[in-house]
Write an enzyme that holds these catalytic residues in place. Structure first.
Site, PDB file in Angstrom:
ATOM      1  N   GLY A  51       2.574  11.312  -4.155  1.00 23.45           N
ATOM      2  CA  GLY A  51       3.829  11.782  -3.572  1.00 23.45           C
ATOM      3  C   GLY A  51       4.997  11.393  -4.451  1.00 23.45           C
ATOM      4  O   GLY A  51       6.002  10.857  -3.977  1.00 23.45           O
ATOM      5  N   GLY A  55      11.953  12.035  -2.484  1.00 18.01           N
ATOM      6  CA  GLY A  55      12.214  10.955  -1.544  1.00 18.01           C
ATOM      7  C   GLY A  55      11.860   9.582  -2.080  1.00 18.01           C
ATOM      8  O   GLY A  55      12.140   9.237  -3.235  1.00 18.01           O
ATOM      9  N   TYR A  56      11.231   8.796  -1.216  1.00 16.87           N
ATOM     10  CA  TYR A  56      10.877   7.438  -1.595  1.00 16.87           C
ATOM     11  C   TYR A  56       9.766   7.394  -2.622  1.00 16.87           C
ATOM     12  O   TYR A  56       9.660   6.442  -3.394  1.00 16.87           O
ATOM     13  CB  TYR A  56      10.506   6.634  -0.349  1.00 16.87           C
ATOM     14  CG  TYR A  56      11.717   6.142   0.406  1.00 16.87           C
ATOM     15  CD1 TYR A  56      12.479   5.089  -0.079  1.00 16.87           C
ATOM     16  CD2 TYR A  56      12.138   6.756   1.576  1.00 16.87           C
ATOM     17  CE1 TYR A  56      13.611   4.643   0.579  1.00 16.87           C
ATOM     18  CE2 TYR A  56      13.264   6.321   2.254  1.00 16.87           C
ATOM     19  CZ  TYR A  56      13.999   5.268   1.749  1.00 16.87           C
ATOM     20  OH  TYR A  56      15.124   4.847   2.404  1.00 16.87           O
ATOM     21  N   ASP A 113      -3.134  19.376  -4.488  1.00 10.16           N
ATOM     22  CA  ASP A 113      -3.320  18.869  -3.135  1.00 10.16           C
ATOM     23  C   ASP A 113      -3.872  17.446  -3.161  1.00 10.16           C
ATOM     24  O   ASP A 113      -5.043  17.238  -3.478  1.00 10.16           O
ATOM     25  CB  ASP A 113      -4.275  19.797  -2.381  1.00 10.16           C
ATOM     26  CG  ASP A 113      -4.524  19.355  -0.947  1.00 10.16           C
ATOM     27  OD1 ASP A 113      -3.801  18.462  -0.453  1.00 10.16           O
ATOM     28  OD2 ASP A 113      -5.455  19.902  -0.322  1.00 10.16           O
ATOM     29  N   ALA A 114      -3.030  16.476  -2.797  1.00  7.34           N
ATOM     30  CA  ALA A 114      -3.459  15.076  -2.807  1.00  7.34           C
ATOM     31  C   ALA A 114      -4.514  14.798  -1.749  1.00  7.34           C
ATOM     32  O   ALA A 114      -5.253  13.813  -1.847  1.00  7.34           O
ATOM     33  CB  ALA A 114      -2.259  14.154  -2.586  1.00  7.34           C
ATOM     34  N   VAL A 142       3.265  10.155   1.235  1.00  9.52           N
ATOM     35  CA  VAL A 142       2.957  11.562   1.479  1.00  9.52           C
ATOM     36  C   VAL A 142       3.496  11.986   2.843  1.00  9.52           C
ATOM     37  O   VAL A 142       3.205  11.356   3.859  1.00  9.52           O
ATOM     38  CB  VAL A 142       1.439  11.819   1.427  1.00  9.52           C
ATOM     39  CG1 VAL A 142       1.134  13.274   1.754  1.00  9.52           C
ATOM     40  CG2 VAL A 142       0.895  11.467   0.044  1.00  9.52           C
ATOM     41  N   TYR A 241      10.938   9.655  17.034  1.00  5.32           N
ATOM     42  CA  TYR A 241      10.285   9.144  15.825  1.00  5.32           C
ATOM     43  C   TYR A 241       9.247   8.069  16.159  1.00  5.32           C
ATOM     44  O   TYR A 241       8.068   8.361  16.301  1.00  5.32           O
ATOM     45  CB  TYR A 241      11.323   8.615  14.820  1.00  5.32           C
ATOM     46  CG  TYR A 241      10.716   8.481  13.446  1.00  5.32           C
ATOM     47  CD1 TYR A 241      10.726   9.564  12.568  1.00  5.32           C
ATOM     48  CD2 TYR A 241      10.094   7.312  13.043  1.00  5.32           C
ATOM     49  CE1 TYR A 241      10.120   9.471  11.323  1.00  5.32           C
ATOM     50  CE2 TYR A 241       9.492   7.215  11.807  1.00  5.32           C
ATOM     51  CZ  TYR A 241       9.508   8.292  10.941  1.00  5.32           C
ATOM     52  OH  TYR A 241       8.899   8.193   9.719  1.00  5.32           O
ATOM     53  N   VAL A 281      18.777  10.180   3.189  1.00  6.58           N
ATOM     54  CA  VAL A 281      18.736  11.638   3.299  1.00  6.58           C
ATOM     55  C   VAL A 281      17.615  12.137   2.400  1.00  6.58           C
ATOM     56  O   VAL A 281      17.686  12.019   1.174  1.00  6.58           O
ATOM     57  CB  VAL A 281      20.078  12.266   2.889  1.00  6.58           C
ATOM     58  CG1 VAL A 281      20.006  13.787   2.977  1.00  6.58           C
ATOM     59  CG2 VAL A 281      21.206  11.735   3.763  1.00  6.58           C
ATOM     60  N   THR A 282      16.559  12.656   3.006  1.00  2.49           N
ATOM     61  CA  THR A 282      15.435  13.213   2.263  1.00  2.49           C
ATOM     62  C   THR A 282      15.098  14.584   2.838  1.00  2.49           C
ATOM     63  O   THR A 282      15.534  14.954   3.929  1.00  2.49           O
ATOM     64  CB  THR A 282      14.189  12.312   2.346  1.00  2.49           C
ATOM     65  OG1 THR A 282      13.689  12.325   3.697  1.00  2.49           O
ATOM     66  CG2 THR A 282      14.518  10.882   1.939  1.00  2.49           C
TER      67      THR A 282
END
Length: 409
Positions: A51, A55-56, A113-114, A142, A241, A281-282
């Site tokens: 991933g 993002g992170y 595709d992981a 991911v 969440y 913010v992602t």
């Protein structure tokens, strides 16, 4: 050549095109924000980031390269340029590969595709052939809407739903003129096998499968360490969440970490942890009802004292490599979100949340920052980029150089 002027066109927080130059400049900024490298002897550790393009996961890749001098493999799933531009992650990966080569970091990026075993085979072969058959670190980051089980062929789909009852929350949107609106949205509760499906996609099953696959090939180095990136968040967003379907998946991820930690400790003297990151913010977070409003209000409270993803991942790498002590909570998690969850901060955000309306939101949240951050996800609103000039969109996927093809002893 396929040069053209690219303007930001969006549907909500989803942009139709990405800007290659903006994505490259953004990656440059992230790299330059990393503190001076930790002193290491010899070649850097071998790392796999699953991933790695957004993002992170992107922050983990850049922080690992610039701070620790990692070499190894990044895995992501991005779309090539065609009728539209490539995805932002395509351009960010090309930019990251360029910097890695410039600074002498031997990093290969694989697109696919992981979740599939074909990618696991490709990674395992590459580790054996190029990196001496050893892996020191694996970062798992991911976020996906669906996953195909390699054993059964079953396709699982993740959903963002509360558990037990409908959830009504405030959320932030921008109208067709770019003006902010605070609206109420209601999300129906999980039903049927929604929870199980979400856990199958976003829980720890694939992470554990990666570890098992690589262990069976004898590719885990002594002291091998793995971290899965996670999030807990504020009580203001807990119902959708942490207490919702995605929260069930995160709980499964953390249970998987405990299982893997015990197993790795016995087999290679290694360990497994989850890293609880803070709000940002992602592309994933903007899809969750209420998160955009919460993040804008949080920025309104904290301003520049918010720790960005790169800053958080520098801290994680420092802890994983021993540059700083590994600081775990009672459940064995690395907590990079403590600054966000300070009671005084949460109280201030909650007070703003309660009075947030379309009329008051500009006074309560840092909407300029939030809007810029959303645009930056796609390479827009990046200082120093001329968005009136044509730009080459047909950027190739980074191909390993002659240096990358050497077999390590």
């Amino acid at each position: 050549m396929s040069e053209r002027v690219i303007a930001p066109k969006s549907r909500g927080f989803l942009f139709l095109d990405s800007h290659p130059d903006g994505c490259r400049q953004l990656v440059d900024e992230m790299w330059q924000a990393v503190p001076a490298p930790v002193t290491t002897e010899g070649e850097g550790p071998v790392a796999l980031v699953i991933g790695s393009s957004a993002g992170y996961g992107l922050a983990a890749t850049i922080a690992g390269l610039a701070r620790v001098g990692i070499r190894g493999i990044g895995v992501c799933f991005e779309k090539a340029p065609g009728r539209r531009t490539g995805t932002a992650g395509w351009y960010r990966t090309a930019a990251t590969a360029r910097l890695a080569q410039q600074y002498g970091r031997d990093m290969v990026f694989l697109n696919g595709d992981a979740f599939g075993d074909a990618m696991k085979e490709q990674v395992a072969d590459l580790l054996a052939e190029r990196f001496g058959g050893r892996l020191d670190f694996l970062i798992y980051s991911v976020a996906a809407p669906r996953r195909t089980d390699p054993d059964t062929g079953d396709v699982y789909a993740s959903v963002l739903k509360p558990v037990g009852s409908p959830y009504t929350t405030k959320t932030l949107v921008f109208d067709e003129h770019g003006l902010p609106e605070v609206k109420e949205v209601t999300t129906a509760p999980a039903e049927g096998d929604d929870i199980e499906q979400t856990v199958a996609v976003m829980g720890g099953a694939d992470w554990e499968r990666w570890i098992t696959f690589l262990a069976d090939r004898s590719l885990l180095a002594g002291g091998f360490t793995t971290a899965a990136l996670s999030y807990i968040g504020s009580p203001l967003t807990a119902a959708i969440y942490r207490q919702g379907t995605i929260g069930a998946a995160k709980a499964h991820l953390e249970a998987t970490a405990r299982t893997l930690d015990e197993r790795l400790g016995k087999t290679v003297g290694g360990r497994a942890v989850t890293s609880v990151n803070a709000a940002a913010v992602t592309q994933s977070s903007t899809a969750i009802p209420g998160i955009a409003l919460y993040t804008g209000l949080l920025r309104g409270v904290l301003g520049d004292t918010m720790v960005n993803p790169v800053g958080q991942l520098v801290e994680l790498w420092d802890q994983l490599t021993g540059a700083r002590p590994l600081d775990l909570d009672d459940e064995g998690r690395v907590r990079l979100d403590t600054w966000e969850l300070v009671p005084a901060v949460q109280d201030a955000v909650a007070a703003r949340w309660s009075t947030a309306t379309s009329d008051t939101i500009t006074e309560l949240a840092d909407l300029d920052w939030f809007s810029d951050e959303v645009h930056r996800l796609y390479g827009f609103s990046v200082p120093g980029v001329d968005y009136t000039a044509p730009v080459e969109t047909d950027v190739p996927w980074p191909v390993p150089t002659a240096l990358d093809t050497r077999v390590c002893d």
